[in-house]
Design an enzyme around this catalytic site. Structure first.
Site, short mmCIF file in Angstrom:
data_model
loop_
_atom_site.label_atom_id
_atom_site.label_comp_id
_atom_site.label_asym_id
_atom_site.label_seq_id
_atom_site.Cartn_x
_atom_site.Cartn_y
_atom_site.Cartn_z
N LYS A 169 31.77 35.39 27.09
CA LYS A 169 32.92 36.03 26.44
C LYS A 169 34.22 35.57 27.09
O LYS A 169 34.51 35.91 28.24
CB LYS A 169 32.83 37.56 26.59
CG LYS A 169 33.92 38.27 25.80
CD LYS A 169 34.02 39.74 26.15
CE LYS A 169 35.03 40.00 27.25
NZ LYS A 169 36.40 39.59 26.93
N GLY A 220 37.59 37.62 37.20
CA GLY A 220 38.68 38.45 36.70
C GLY A 220 39.21 39.33 37.81
O GLY A 220 39.06 39.01 39.00
N SER A 221 39.79 40.45 37.45
CA SER A 221 40.45 41.29 38.45
C SER A 221 39.44 42.11 39.26
O SER A 221 38.33 42.39 38.79
CB SER A 221 41.44 42.23 37.76
OG SER A 221 40.73 43.10 36.91
N THR A 224 38.41 45.35 37.38
CA THR A 224 37.33 45.17 36.39
C THR A 224 36.01 44.85 37.09
O THR A 224 34.95 45.31 36.67
CB THR A 224 37.69 44.06 35.38
OG1 THR A 224 38.97 44.35 34.84
CG2 THR A 224 36.69 43.98 34.25
N GLY A 225 36.08 44.08 38.18
CA GLY A 225 34.87 43.73 38.93
C GLY A 225 34.11 44.97 39.39
O GLY A 225 32.88 45.02 39.34
N GLU A 242 33.84 36.90 40.91
CA GLU A 242 34.97 36.13 41.48
C GLU A 242 36.22 36.91 41.13
O GLU A 242 36.61 36.95 39.96
CB GLU A 242 35.02 34.72 40.88
CG GLU A 242 33.86 33.82 41.26
CD GLU A 242 33.84 33.43 42.73
OE1 GLU A 242 34.79 33.77 43.47
OE2 GLU A 242 32.85 32.81 43.14
N CYS A 276 44.10 32.57 41.01
CA CYS A 276 43.53 33.50 41.99
C CYS A 276 43.75 32.98 43.40
O CYS A 276 43.97 33.76 44.32
CB CYS A 276 42.04 33.72 41.72
SG CYS A 276 41.11 32.20 41.64
N GLU A 374 48.79 41.75 44.51
CA GLU A 374 48.59 40.41 43.93
C GLU A 374 49.63 40.24 42.81
O GLU A 374 49.55 40.92 41.79
CB GLU A 374 47.17 40.30 43.35
CG GLU A 374 46.86 38.94 42.77
CD GLU A 374 45.54 38.89 42.00
OE1 GLU A 374 45.19 39.87 41.33
OE2 GLU A 374 44.88 37.85 42.07
P1 NAD Z 1 40.60 41.16 33.76
O1 NAD Z 1 39.69 41.69 34.80
O2 NAD Z 1 41.54 42.06 33.09
O3 NAD Z 1 39.76 40.49 32.59
C1 NAD Z 1 38.79 39.48 32.81
C2 NAD Z 1 37.77 39.51 31.70
O4 NAD Z 1 37.07 40.76 31.74
C3 NAD Z 1 38.33 39.40 30.29
O5 NAD Z 1 37.45 38.60 29.53
C4 NAD Z 1 38.33 40.84 29.80
O6 NAD Z 1 38.23 40.94 28.40
C5 NAD Z 1 37.06 41.38 30.46
N1 NAD Z 1 37.02 42.84 30.66
C6 NAD Z 1 38.05 43.72 30.68
N2 NAD Z 1 37.60 44.98 30.94
C7 NAD Z 1 36.26 44.87 31.11
C8 NAD Z 1 35.24 45.80 31.45
N3 NAD Z 1 35.49 47.10 31.65
N4 NAD Z 1 33.97 45.35 31.56
C9 NAD Z 1 33.68 44.05 31.39
N5 NAD Z 1 34.61 43.11 31.07
C10 NAD Z 1 35.89 43.51 30.94
O7 NAD Z 1 41.33 39.93 34.47
P2 NAD Z 1 42.47 39.00 33.85
O8 NAD Z 1 43.74 39.80 33.82
O9 NAD Z 1 41.98 38.36 32.61
O10 NAD Z 1 42.58 37.85 34.96
C11 NAD Z 1 43.39 37.93 36.09
C12 NAD Z 1 42.59 38.32 37.31
O11 NAD Z 1 41.50 37.42 37.49
C13 NAD Z 1 43.39 38.25 38.59
O12 NAD Z 1 43.13 39.37 39.39
C14 NAD Z 1 42.85 37.00 39.28
O13 NAD Z 1 43.01 36.97 40.66
C15 NAD Z 1 41.42 37.01 38.85
N6 NAD Z 1 40.81 35.67 38.96
C16 NAD Z 1 39.90 35.44 39.96
C17 NAD Z 1 39.35 34.16 40.12
C18 NAD Z 1 38.35 33.86 41.21
O14 NAD Z 1 37.67 32.84 41.11
N7 NAD Z 1 38.20 34.67 42.22
C19 NAD Z 1 39.74 33.14 39.26
C20 NAD Z 1 40.66 33.42 38.25
C21 NAD Z 1 41.20 34.70 38.12
#
Ligand code: NAD
Length: 470
Positions: A169, A220-221, A224-225, A242, A276, A374
């Protein structure tokens, strides 16, 4: 006319009655519409992935490698079209979009060479014991909007090499290039092995709690993680997370000011700071603070912020409105608290597009929100330190532990400092370099598990020990 995209399920490109708009952040125009998938499409995709797993998991690894190489080839052959579309939906300048597309092709090709050999635990008169690696099953991949293609391929390649099948996704903000890629790989990947579905954020929890998905690989964030970890706990799904970071760079007093100014700038401002592993806190020794901060500010004044599709643009817009407003809020908070700006500080940009001017702060306090949180935007706080121990302890005083960097003329000293940093990756005299053969993962609240390298690949497998009594 706005292009309507389709999702990839069981080897077919499919549309849905409900669609989502995708906006170009450079001008706020709708540039595409994608399926808004829900439970039905997810169930169909997971069932296809489960059926395909039976054959794919038994397919010899060399044949699986060839499929990953074909995906890499499809990206390479269509790089020109893909990087332009990536700029249109993500905002990054063309040169950086080219790097992402080229990087996705190169990283997946390199990962296809990783191996999964059996290991002998005991070979004695009484027993032969060996560990083999078996694929975990159906993987759910969830990725963010800052590097949509790189992240998608980063999930697909190791899943396929290990013998898993995947339902991926993309972020609802940046699904277009990934769906175009889905169309390009549809005929080179056996039906059901790779499924790519789009939808709102609410599709995410349906994936993490789906009873027939065995593993979640998420980027992602941190916020959310944590939800994903909770969702996956119900049936103990395997997880790789990640997450976010607040990476620190430490510049030692012997660093060559002229040489490092430009590199430090790009360590923070690549992809408008939406990386990130971007440097988000820069600690500079007091002996060189004035010279180095002046050199960075001087360099910054010549960098053009604008539409990534236009020639000469080096820093594009923020990818989406929510993040744009958050970055402006952090800058406004710094202003309200009287912190000093070397460059930028405008919180009322006019015109269309989510543009934030390059912003560099002059020695804000550690507890300023713009330092402690961040930022994920074109913001760089420069901070002064007196002793190396002090810099290390300030760098480590974070709930995050993704990456960091040390800048010095003395690489032995650089390594000594690097070894004291509480992060998964530390660079000495460079930034953002990731290798397909080295594990990449965060310490503390920046992640769980790793991607890339042998360790990353093993996360898609279970160990199985076969013991034969002699
Ligand atoms: P986000 O967590 O908002 O969303 C990431 C993904 O998760 C999207 O596809 C979103 O639709 C999905 N999502 C949202 N809520 C969810 C839930 N409750 N359950 C499952 N999936 C859900 O993050 P973002 O705003 O898209 O990205 C930015 C963040 O990602 C920053 O914090 C950044 O540091 C992090 N990031 C980390 C890495 C790494 O490798 N460590 C790399 C890139 C980005």
């Amino acid at each position: 006319m706005t292009t309507a995209y389709k999702v990839l399920i069981d080897g077919q490109m499919i549309d849905t009655p409900n669609m989502l708009d995708v906006v170009n952040p450079a001008n706020e125009e709708v540039i595409g519409r994608v399926p808004s998938c829900g439970e039905d499409e997810l169930n169909t995709a997971v069932a296809a992935a489960r059926r395909a797993f039976k054959t794919w998991s038994k397919t010899p690894i060399d044949d699986r490698r060839k499929v990953v190489q074909a995906i890499s080839g499809a990206i390479k052959d269509n790089a020109d079209e893909l990087f332009r579309l990536l700029t249109a939906e993500q905002g990054k300048p063309h040169a950086q979009a080219q790097q992402e597309i080229g990087g996705a092709a190169a990283m997946s090709a390199a990962q296809s060479t990783l191996t999964l050999e059996d290991e002998i635990n005991e070979d004695s008169d009484t027993r032969l014991s060996r560990t083999r690696r078996v694929p975990v099953g159906v993987v759910g991949g969830i990725v963010p909007w800052n590097f949509p293609v790189m992240m998608a391929v980063q999930k697909i390649a190791p899943a396929l090499i290990s013998g898993c099948t995947i339902v991926l996704k993309p972020s609802p903000f940046t699904p277009l290039t990934t769906l175009r890629l889905a169309e390009l790989i549809k005929d080179v990947v056996p039906a059901g092995v790779v499924n790519i579905i789009t939808g709102e954020d609410s599709l995410g929890p349906l994936i993490t709690s789906h009873p027939d998905i065995d593993k979640i690989t998420f980027t992602g964030s941190t916020e959310t993680g944590k939800k994903i970890m909770e969702g996956a706990s119900k049936d103990l799904k395997r997880i790789t997370l990640e997450l976010g970071g607040n990476d620190a760079s430490i510049v030692l007093p012997d660093a060559d000011v002229e040489k490092v100014a430009e590199q430090l700038f790009w360590s923070s401002f690549t992809n408008a700071g939406q990386v990130c592993i971007a440097a988000k806190r820069i600690y500079i020794h007091e002996d060189i603070y004035d010279d180095l901060s002046a050199a960075i500010a001087e360099y910054a004044r010549h960098v053009k912020v604008g539409d990534g599709a236009q020639q000469g643009t080096a820093v594009g817009p923020i990818q989406n409105k929510k993040q744009y407003e958050r970055v402006l809020e952090l800058i406004q908070d710094a202003k309200d608290n009287g912190h000093k700006f070397l460059v930028g500080g405008d919180t009322d940009p006019t015109g269309t597009g989510y543009y934030v001017p390059i912003t560099i702060l002059d020695n804000p306090p550690e507890d300023a929100r713009i330092v402690a949180e961040e930022q994920f935007g074109p913001v760089m706080p420069l901070m002064k330190f007196a002793t190396v121990d002090e810099a290390i302890s300030r760098a480590n005083a974070s709930e995050y532990g993704l990456a960091g960097a040390v800048w010095t003329a003395d690489t032995d000293k650089g390594v000594e400092v690097a070894e004291q940093m509480e992060t998964g990756t530390v660079w000495v005299n460079e930034f953002m370099h990731l290798s397909p053969f080295a594990p990449f993962g965060g310490h503390k609240q920046s992640g769980f598990g790793a991607e890339y390298g042998k360790e990353g690949l093993l996360e898609f497998t279970y160990p199985q020990v076969i013991t034969v009594k002699r």
